[in-house]
Structures are given as C-alpha cells and as structure tokens.
Design a protein around this motif. Sequence first.
Motif, mmCIF file in Angstrom:
data_model
loop_
_atom_site.group_PDB
_atom_site.id
_atom_site.type_symbol
_atom_site.label_atom_id
_atom_site.label_comp_id
_atom_site.label_asym_id
_atom_site.label_seq_id
_atom_site.Cartn_x
_atom_site.Cartn_y
_atom_site.Cartn_z
ATOM 1 N N VAL A 12 -20.286 -13.761 -16.531
ATOM 2 C CA VAL A 12 -20.998 -12.630 -17.101
ATOM 3 C C VAL A 12 -20.248 -11.369 -16.693
ATOM 4 O O VAL A 12 -20.069 -11.113 -15.510
ATOM 5 C CB VAL A 12 -22.453 -12.571 -16.565
ATOM 6 C CG1 VAL A 12 -23.167 -11.361 -17.117
ATOM 7 C CG2 VAL A 12 -23.193 -13.844 -16.908
ATOM 8 N N THR A 13 -19.799 -10.628 -17.671
ATOM 9 C CA THR A 13 -19.134 -9.367 -17.360
ATOM 10 C C THR A 13 -20.143 -8.253 -17.525
ATOM 11 O O THR A 13 -20.679 -8.045 -18.602
ATOM 12 C CB THR A 13 -17.921 -9.122 -18.277
ATOM 13 O OG1 THR A 13 -18.243 -9.540 -19.589
ATOM 14 C CG2 THR A 13 -16.708 -9.854 -17.785
ATOM 15 N N ALA A 14 -20.404 -7.582 -16.441
ATOM 16 C CA ALA A 14 -21.380 -6.504 -16.456
ATOM 17 C C ALA A 14 -20.658 -5.188 -16.704
ATOM 18 O O ALA A 14 -19.713 -4.850 -16.008
ATOM 19 C CB ALA A 14 -22.119 -6.464 -15.128
ATOM 20 N N ARG A 15 -21.111 -4.474 -17.690
ATOM 21 C CA ARG A 15 -20.490 -3.190 -17.983
ATOM 22 C C ARG A 15 -21.042 -2.151 -17.008
ATOM 23 O O ARG A 15 -22.111 -2.293 -16.443
ATOM 24 C CB ARG A 15 -20.757 -2.776 -19.419
ATOM 25 C CG ARG A 15 -22.225 -2.567 -19.737
ATOM 26 C CD ARG A 15 -22.409 -2.018 -21.148
ATOM 27 N NE ARG A 15 -23.800 -1.734 -21.391
ATOM 28 C CZ ARG A 15 -24.463 -0.686 -20.915
ATOM 29 N NH1 ARG A 15 -23.853 0.178 -20.165
ATOM 30 N NH2 ARG A 15 -25.744 -0.491 -21.193
ATOM 31 N N ALA A 16 -20.273 -1.109 -16.822
ATOM 32 C CA ALA A 16 -20.680 -0.046 -15.910
ATOM 33 C C ALA A 16 -21.859 0.720 -16.511
ATOM 34 O O ALA A 16 -21.985 0.854 -17.726
ATOM 35 C CB ALA A 16 -19.510 0.905 -15.664
ATOM 36 N N ILE A 17 -22.710 1.228 -15.636
ATOM 37 C CA ILE A 17 -23.866 1.998 -16.091
ATOM 38 C C ILE A 17 -23.420 3.402 -16.496
ATOM 39 O O ILE A 17 -22.364 3.878 -16.070
ATOM 40 C CB ILE A 17 -24.954 2.064 -15.002
ATOM 41 C CG1 ILE A 17 -24.384 2.657 -13.710
ATOM 42 C CG2 ILE A 17 -25.550 0.707 -14.770
ATOM 43 C CD1 ILE A 17 -25.399 2.885 -12.646
ATOM 44 N N SER A 19 -26.131 6.027 -17.163
ATOM 45 C CA SER A 19 -27.244 6.975 -17.106
ATOM 46 C C SER A 19 -28.020 6.781 -15.808
ATOM 47 O O SER A 19 -27.994 5.697 -15.216
ATOM 48 C CB SER A 19 -28.180 6.773 -18.311
ATOM 49 O OG SER A 19 -28.944 5.611 -18.149
ATOM 50 N N PRO A 20 -28.744 7.830 -15.382
ATOM 51 C CA PRO A 20 -29.558 7.699 -14.164
ATOM 52 C C PRO A 20 -30.643 6.625 -14.294
ATOM 53 O O PRO A 20 -30.983 5.968 -13.316
ATOM 54 C CB PRO A 20 -30.182 9.091 -13.995
ATOM 55 C CG PRO A 20 -29.252 10.016 -14.713
ATOM 56 C CD PRO A 20 -28.701 9.210 -15.856
ATOM 57 N N VAL A 21 -31.165 6.431 -15.490
ATOM 58 C CA VAL A 21 -32.189 5.390 -15.702
ATOM 59 C C VAL A 21 -31.583 4.009 -15.461
ATOM 60 O O VAL A 21 -32.191 3.162 -14.804
ATOM 61 C CB VAL A 21 -32.779 5.499 -17.133
ATOM 62 C CG1 VAL A 21 -33.698 4.331 -17.428
ATOM 63 C CG2 VAL A 21 -33.503 6.820 -17.309
ATOM 64 N N GLU A 22 -30.366 3.791 -15.977
ATOM 65 C CA GLU A 22 -29.683 2.514 -15.754
ATOM 66 C C GLU A 22 -29.354 2.324 -14.270
ATOM 67 O O GLU A 22 -29.425 1.209 -13.760
ATOM 68 C CB GLU A 22 -28.397 2.436 -16.581
ATOM 69 C CG GLU A 22 -28.626 2.235 -18.061
ATOM 70 C CD GLU A 22 -27.312 2.198 -18.840
ATOM 71 O OE1 GLU A 22 -26.312 2.800 -18.382
ATOM 72 O OE2 GLU A 22 -27.299 1.562 -19.907
ATOM 73 N N ALA A 23 -29.004 3.408 -13.594
ATOM 74 C CA ALA A 23 -28.707 3.339 -12.163
ATOM 75 C C ALA A 23 -29.940 2.901 -11.380
ATOM 76 O O ALA A 23 -29.864 2.030 -10.508
ATOM 77 C CB ALA A 23 -28.215 4.695 -11.660
ATOM 78 N N ARG A 24 -31.080 3.495 -11.689
ATOM 79 C CA ARG A 24 -32.330 3.139 -11.013
ATOM 80 C C ARG A 24 -32.693 1.673 -11.298
ATOM 81 O O ARG A 24 -33.092 0.941 -10.404
ATOM 82 C CB ARG A 24 -33.434 4.094 -11.483
ATOM 83 C CG ARG A 24 -34.810 3.826 -10.938
ATOM 84 C CD ARG A 24 -34.955 3.994 -9.456
ATOM 85 N NE ARG A 24 -34.639 5.341 -9.018
ATOM 86 C CZ ARG A 24 -34.470 5.647 -7.741
ATOM 87 N NH1 ARG A 24 -34.596 4.742 -6.814
ATOM 88 N NH2 ARG A 24 -34.178 6.873 -7.394
ATOM 89 N N TYR A 83 -19.684 5.748 -10.685
ATOM 90 C CA TYR A 83 -20.729 6.539 -11.333
ATOM 91 C C TYR A 83 -21.873 6.805 -10.355
ATOM 92 O O TYR A 83 -22.365 7.928 -10.251
ATOM 93 C CB TYR A 83 -21.235 5.824 -12.587
ATOM 94 C CG TYR A 83 -22.341 6.570 -13.294
ATOM 95 C CD1 TYR A 83 -22.049 7.647 -14.129
ATOM 96 C CD2 TYR A 83 -23.672 6.219 -13.108
ATOM 97 C CE1 TYR A 83 -23.065 8.346 -14.766
ATOM 98 C CE2 TYR A 83 -24.692 6.907 -13.738
ATOM 99 C CZ TYR A 83 -24.376 7.977 -14.572
ATOM 100 O OH TYR A 83 -25.380 8.672 -15.189
ATOM 101 N N LEU A 84 -22.287 5.774 -9.635
ATOM 102 C CA LEU A 84 -23.380 5.934 -8.665
ATOM 103 C C LEU A 84 -23.007 6.928 -7.567
ATOM 104 O O LEU A 84 -23.851 7.719 -7.137
ATOM 105 C CB LEU A 84 -23.742 4.587 -8.041
ATOM 106 C CG LEU A 84 -24.647 3.684 -8.851
ATOM 107 C CD1 LEU A 84 -24.753 2.311 -8.205
ATOM 108 C CD2 LEU A 84 -26.023 4.292 -9.011
ATOM 109 N N ALA A 85 -21.770 6.868 -7.099
ATOM 110 C CA ALA A 85 -21.335 7.791 -6.039
ATOM 111 C C ALA A 85 -21.378 9.242 -6.519
ATOM 112 O O ALA A 85 -21.688 10.143 -5.743
ATOM 113 C CB ALA A 85 -19.933 7.429 -5.585
ATOM 114 N N GLN A 86 -21.131 9.463 -7.798
ATOM 115 C CA GLN A 86 -21.145 10.818 -8.343
ATOM 116 C C GLN A 86 -22.558 11.299 -8.648
ATOM 117 O O GLN A 86 -22.930 12.409 -8.322
ATOM 118 C CB GLN A 86 -20.313 10.879 -9.628
ATOM 119 C CG GLN A 86 -18.839 10.699 -9.416
ATOM 120 C CD GLN A 86 -18.089 10.548 -10.743
ATOM 121 O OE1 GLN A 86 -18.697 10.472 -11.800
ATOM 122 N NE2 GLN A 86 -16.764 10.516 -10.657
ATOM 123 N N VAL A 87 -23.342 10.443 -9.297
ATOM 124 C CA VAL A 87 -24.653 10.845 -9.801
ATOM 125 C C VAL A 87 -25.757 10.689 -8.766
ATOM 126 O O VAL A 87 -26.640 11.536 -8.658
ATOM 127 C CB VAL A 87 -24.996 10.028 -11.069
ATOM 128 C CG1 VAL A 87 -26.408 10.286 -11.532
ATOM 129 C CG2 VAL A 87 -24.007 10.329 -12.176
#
Length: 163
Positions: A12-17, A19-24, A83-87
């Motif tokens: 399963v290849t998971a794409r990067a998130i 948005s903040p909603v996807e991060a949560r 993305y998580l480190a930035q947002v």
Amino acid sequence: MNQRPQAQPAAVTARAISSPVEARKLAEDLMDVMSGLLGIIERETELVRAGKIREAMELEGQKGELSRRYMVAVEHLKNSQKYLAQVSPELLTTLRRHHDTFRAMLQINLTVLATAHAVSEGIVRGVNVEIQRRNIPNTYTASGQRATPGPRNMTPLAVSRSL
C-alpha cells in the motif's frame, strides 16, 4: 511460534497529506492503532507471564492485523513528515511521545517472550539430557574406566512444535 505460512498483503503506497484535517486524521488513526496494539500486547504479556501460552497464541490474528495497520500508518506518516513539521509540529511531537511509550511497552513484551522462550528451551534441553542419561549403558573398560557410549546409544528427542 507458528509454522504456518503468512499471507503477504499487497503493498500500500500512502500518499502524503496535504491539509490540517488529513494531518489530524492521520494522527488519530496512528494513535488508535498503537493503542489497540498495546492492548493486545499487554494481554499477551499477561497471558505468557501466567503460563497461558495457548491463549496468548490466539491473539496472533488480531495482533497481525493491527501490526499491518500500524505499518501502513507509519509509512503514511513518513511520507507526510515534512508537511507535519511545517504545519503542525506540536502534533508531530505528541506522536513521537506516544510512539516512545509504545516502544517501551513493546520492549517489555519482547523481554517476557524471550524469557518464556529461554525457559521452555531450558526445559526441553533438560528433558533431553535426562533421556540421554537413561539410555546410555553404564559400562566400563577392561582398565576400569567408564566406557564412552557410541552414537547408536543416543536417542534423538522428537518435539512437536504445535501445541
């Protein structure tokens, strides 16, 4: 503990998130999976400590499925780490703390399993020594020395790995 071949799940290849909603959602999913896996691992640890190996083995299916979900979630997290480190760096910090607790609990479980393995191996070796001792004839040479038994006097110990 098990000799059955394991089915390999499709990659399963998971794409990067993005948005903040996807991060949560990612964080919640990962924490839920780690909590579920910790529950199974704690139960397994209790059962092994109590000597209830058969019951502990029954948790294998649940543990395998949660482990698979954990690996998928971690892969998704790796793909989204920048993305998580930035947002949301505080979310990333919380996940790291939760993961450190998770790793500590895994270490306890691995220690219990290693101890159970060592104890059972010691028992099997002790039984084998006793069987060999009983099967070796007590004979002496002409000079009065104890005779060394030949290989035909050694009886192999057969062990069934299924409980």
